[in-house]
Design an enzyme around this catalytic site. Structure first.
Site, PDB file in Angstrom:
ATOM      1  N   LEU A 101       0.880  -1.094   0.076  1.00  0.00           N
ATOM      2  CA  LEU A 101      -0.040  -0.025  -0.014  1.00  0.00           C
ATOM      3  C   LEU A 101       0.823   1.045   0.044  1.00  0.00           C
ATOM      4  O   LEU A 101       1.899   1.119   0.774  1.00  0.00           O
ATOM      5  CB  LEU A 101      -0.969   0.074   1.129  1.00  0.00           C
ATOM      6  CG  LEU A 101      -1.906  -0.920   1.310  1.00  0.00           C
ATOM      7  CD1 LEU A 101      -2.775  -1.002   2.626  1.00  0.00           C
ATOM      8  CD2 LEU A 101      -2.951  -1.108   0.149  1.00  0.00           C
ATOM      9  N   ASP A 102       0.622   2.183  -0.829  1.00  0.00           N
ATOM     10  CA  ASP A 102       1.561   3.394  -1.037  1.00  0.00           C
ATOM     11  C   ASP A 102       1.543   4.223   0.341  1.00  0.00           C
ATOM     12  O   ASP A 102       0.978   4.043   1.347  1.00  0.00           O
ATOM     13  CB  ASP A 102       1.061   4.433  -1.957  1.00  0.00           C
ATOM     14  CG  ASP A 102       1.228   4.024  -3.428  1.00  0.00           C
ATOM     15  OD1 ASP A 102       1.701   2.807  -3.670  1.00  0.00           O
ATOM     16  OD2 ASP A 102       0.405   4.194  -4.202  1.00  0.00           O
ATOM     17  N   TYR A 103       2.521   5.080   0.403  1.00  0.00           N
ATOM     18  CA  TYR A 103       2.996   5.903   1.681  1.00  0.00           C
ATOM     19  C   TYR A 103       1.788   6.608   2.239  1.00  0.00           C
ATOM     20  O   TYR A 103       1.604   6.505   3.353  1.00  0.00           O
ATOM     21  CB  TYR A 103       4.195   6.719   1.440  1.00  0.00           C
ATOM     22  CG  TYR A 103       4.621   7.246   2.666  1.00  0.00           C
ATOM     23  CD1 TYR A 103       5.430   6.884   3.692  1.00  0.00           C
ATOM     24  CD2 TYR A 103       4.642   8.924   2.648  1.00  0.00           C
ATOM     25  CE1 TYR A 103       6.138   7.451   4.566  1.00  0.00           C
ATOM     26  CE2 TYR A 103       5.553   9.530   3.398  1.00  0.00           C
ATOM     27  CZ  TYR A 103       5.748   8.835   4.512  1.00  0.00           C
ATOM     28  OH  TYR A 103       6.388   9.605   5.508  1.00  0.00           O
ATOM     29  N   THR A 105      -1.524   5.879   1.374  1.00  0.00           N
ATOM     30  CA  THR A 105      -2.759   4.762   1.443  1.00  0.00           C
ATOM     31  C   THR A 105      -2.772   4.359   2.801  1.00  0.00           C
ATOM     32  O   THR A 105      -1.781   3.679   3.388  1.00  0.00           O
ATOM     33  CB  THR A 105      -2.478   3.692   0.367  1.00  0.00           C
ATOM     34  OG1 THR A 105      -2.314   4.567  -1.020  1.00  0.00           O
ATOM     35  CG2 THR A 105      -3.797   3.060   0.252  1.00  0.00           C
ATOM     36  N   LYS A 192      -4.472   4.290  -8.648  1.00  0.00           N
ATOM     37  CA  LYS A 192      -4.079   5.325  -9.140  1.00  0.00           C
ATOM     38  C   LYS A 192      -4.078   5.510 -10.749  1.00  0.00           C
ATOM     39  O   LYS A 192      -4.279   6.403 -11.268  1.00  0.00           O
ATOM     40  CB  LYS A 192      -2.841   5.964  -8.325  1.00  0.00           C
ATOM     41  CG  LYS A 192      -3.088   6.169  -6.719  1.00  0.00           C
ATOM     42  CD  LYS A 192      -1.661   6.604  -6.143  1.00  0.00           C
ATOM     43  CE  LYS A 192      -1.996   6.713  -4.634  1.00  0.00           C
ATOM     44  NZ  LYS A 192      -0.796   7.074  -3.934  1.00  0.00           N
TER      45      LYS A 192
END
Length: 244
Positions: A101-103, A105, A192
């Site tokens: 999971l992105d920073y 997110t 995204k």
């Protein structure tokens, strides 16, 4: 006998896919000899070393975490930023995140030392449903919703599987759309990139569920051991998805 990459993944060091890369890169030795072939099946009791360190089998553990914002899904960060592993300092086993999971997110994240399990969950072909809460800058149009539902072509030319879209709010004053998006894959930055197809920027992204798993009872930064039946459920869903 199992193949070398499967044995490495089962040791909890990494996923099978990464283990294959390590083998090809010449980072693995079997009984003192460098092995670069993926089909090798070591003898029982063979000494297997990765980057000069002998692998050891660990008890398999499976955790579910509520990942907060500003935490990285990695084992180490050269810039000293907090990682999901840092949040699990009390866990004795060497766990790693299942996917990313992105920073910025938040939401449901699995961590384990079982490389085979991780591969089953994150590989796009296994089709395990993931539900995200998404807010984008811009008003999502009807034709764009239909495209998402039918699958869109990402920047690398790959078409996504059909998604389920539920618009929860349109803020015309702020020019923002909030929606629930259910996807079957887990490609890198997939949500995204799906929105970038329409020139829309994701403002908020939260993974609410993965298969039958939810964040019920957890606050951001908290985690719990998965129950055996939950692990079995995910394995079953992965197998069913593979056969589709």
């Amino acid at each position: 006998m199992d193949r070398l990459q499967k044995i490495i993944a089962a040791s909890g060091i990494t996923s099978r896919r990464k283990a294959e890369e390590m083998i090809v890169q010449g980072r693995v030795r079997v009984d003192g000899q460098v092995v670069k072939e993926l089909g090798v099946k070591p003898r029982k009791g063979a000494l297997i070393e990765v980057d000069g360190k002998a692998i050891a089998r660990e008890n398999k553990v499976y955790y579910l975490m509520y990942k907060p914002k500003k935490v990285l899904c990695t084992l180490h960060d050269e810039h000293g930023r907090k990682t999901v592993v840092d949040l699990m300092s009390e866990v004795e086993e060497r766990v790693f995140p299942v996917g990313r999971l992105d920073y910025d997110t938040t939401g449901l994240l699995l961590l384990t030392n079982d490389g085979e399990f991780a591969n089953e969950i994150i590989h796009p072909r296994y089709h395990i449903s993931k539900v995200y809460e998404v807010t984008v800058n811009g008003i999502l149009k009807t034709d764009q919703i239909k495209q998402l539902e039918n699958g869109v072509v990402l920047d690398d030319g790959i078409r996504t599987l059909p998604a389920k879209v539920w618009i929860t709010h349109k803020d015309f004053e702020r020019q923002q759309t909030s929606l629930e998006l259910t996807i079957q894959e887990g490609r890198n930055r997939q949500i995204k990139r799906m929105m970038e197809v329409f020139g829309l920027q994701v403002r908020r992204l939260h993974r609410r569920s993965l298969g039958p798993l939810t964040l019920r009872g957890l606050n951001p930064g908290e985690y719990r051991l998965m129950k055996p039946y939950e692990v079995k459920q995910l394995r079953r869903l992965a197998e069913e998805g593979r056969l589709k």
